[in-house]
Design a protein around this motif. Structure first.
Motif, PDB file in Angstrom:
ATOM      1  N   SER A   1       0.938  -1.051   0.246  1.00  0.00           N
ATOM      2  CA  SER A   1       0.164  -0.021  -0.329  1.00  0.00           C
ATOM      3  C   SER A   1       0.582   1.372  -0.095  1.00  0.00           C
ATOM      4  O   SER A   1       2.059   1.308   0.607  1.00  0.00           O
TER       5      SER A   1
ATOM      6  N   MET B   1     -12.317  -5.365  -3.945  1.00  0.00           N
ATOM      7  CA  MET B   1     -13.378  -4.320  -4.121  1.00  0.00           C
ATOM      8  C   MET B   1     -14.709  -4.715  -3.776  1.00  0.00           C
ATOM      9  O   MET B   1     -15.391  -3.444  -3.599  1.00  0.00           O
TER      10      MET B   1
ATOM     11  N   ASP C   1      -3.178   6.105  -1.170  1.00  0.00           N
ATOM     12  CA  ASP C   1      -4.397   5.015  -1.717  1.00  0.00           C
ATOM     13  C   ASP C   1      -4.247   3.988  -3.307  1.00  0.00           C
ATOM     14  O   ASP C   1      -5.178   4.056  -3.407  1.00  0.00           O
ATOM     15  N   ASP C   2      -2.604   4.116  -3.425  1.00  0.00           N
ATOM     16  CA  ASP C   2      -2.542   3.027  -4.067  1.00  0.00           C
ATOM     17  C   ASP C   2      -2.281   1.672  -3.599  1.00  0.00           C
ATOM     18  O   ASP C   2      -2.100   1.828  -2.682  1.00  0.00           O
TER      19      ASP C   2
ATOM     20  N   CYS D   1     -13.285   0.825  -5.814  1.00  0.00           N
ATOM     21  CA  CYS D   1     -11.613   0.748  -6.506  1.00  0.00           C
ATOM     22  C   CYS D   1     -11.120   0.343  -8.399  1.00  0.00           C
ATOM     23  O   CYS D   1     -12.227   0.129  -8.483  1.00  0.00           O
TER      24      CYS D   1
ATOM     25  N   SER E   1      -8.380   2.726  -5.100  1.00  0.00           N
ATOM     26  CA  SER E   1      -9.070   2.977  -4.257  1.00  0.00           C
ATOM     27  C   SER E   1      -9.489   4.713  -4.465  1.00  0.00           C
ATOM     28  O   SER E   1      -8.178   5.521  -3.783  1.00  0.00           O
ATOM     29  N   THR E   2     -10.953   4.548  -4.552  1.00  0.00           N
ATOM     30  CA  THR E   2     -11.158   6.382  -4.175  1.00  0.00           C
ATOM     31  C   THR E   2     -11.429   5.935  -2.874  1.00  0.00           C
ATOM     32  O   THR E   2     -11.915   5.450  -1.609  1.00  0.00           O
TER      33      THR E   2
ATOM     34  N   GLU F   1      -9.184  -1.016 -11.763  1.00  0.00           N
ATOM     35  CA  GLU F   1      -7.479  -2.195 -11.995  1.00  0.00           C
ATOM     36  C   GLU F   1      -7.416  -0.913 -13.240  1.00  0.00           C
ATOM     37  O   GLU F   1      -7.949  -1.032 -13.502  1.00  0.00           O
TER      38      GLU F   1
ATOM     39  N   LYS G   1      -8.086  -9.317  -5.091  1.00  0.00           N
ATOM     40  CA  LYS G   1      -9.023  -8.423  -5.731  1.00  0.00           C
ATOM     41  C   LYS G   1     -10.683  -7.934  -5.507  1.00  0.00           C
ATOM     42  O   LYS G   1     -10.431  -7.039  -4.731  1.00  0.00           O
TER      43      LYS G   1
ATOM     44  N   LEU H   1      -5.185  -1.625  -7.389  1.00  0.00           N
ATOM     45  CA  LEU H   1      -5.977  -1.456  -7.584  1.00  0.00           C
ATOM     46  C   LEU H   1      -5.548   0.194  -7.041  1.00  0.00           C
ATOM     47  O   LEU H   1      -4.895   0.404  -5.765  1.00  0.00           O
TER      48      LEU H   1
END
Length: 92
Positions: free
Chosen positions: A32, A54, A35-36, A59, A86-87, A61, A50, A84
């Motif tokens: 991590s 999710m 936010d990635d 997220c 992530s928002t 991809e 994944k 991924l």
């Protein structure tokens, strides 16, 4: 991150951004960075990991990686890598 712990991943004591778990698919690694997230392992394990993440977060991809956090990845690496992003919004 609490989400990794909830998914039964352990935080690496030597590297705070690395989480790992031995699953029925073998070793799965999550890295991590802000936010990635990057997941590494065999194809089935990566797909399962994944899916788990999710289910918790929205997220995107971004596909196979050539570079991650300004580090170039070698094509010789035979493990499946997926990035991924992530928002901020959680599905919960």
């Amino acid at each position: 991150m609490q989400a990794f712990q909830d998914m039964q991943y352990k935080r690496c004591p030597a590297e705070a951004c690395l989480y790992f778990s031995w699953t029925m698919f073998g070793l799965i690694l999550w890295v991590s960075w802000v936010d990635d997230c990057l997941v590494a392992g065999n194809d089935k394990g990566v797909q399962n990991a994944k899916r788990q993440l999710m289910e918790r977060f929205n997220c995107d991809e971004t596909g196979t990686l050539e570079e991650y956090v300004s580090c170039k990845l070698l094509e010789a690496i035979k493990i499946h890598l997926v990035d991924l992003v992530s928002t901020v919004t959680s599905i919960d």
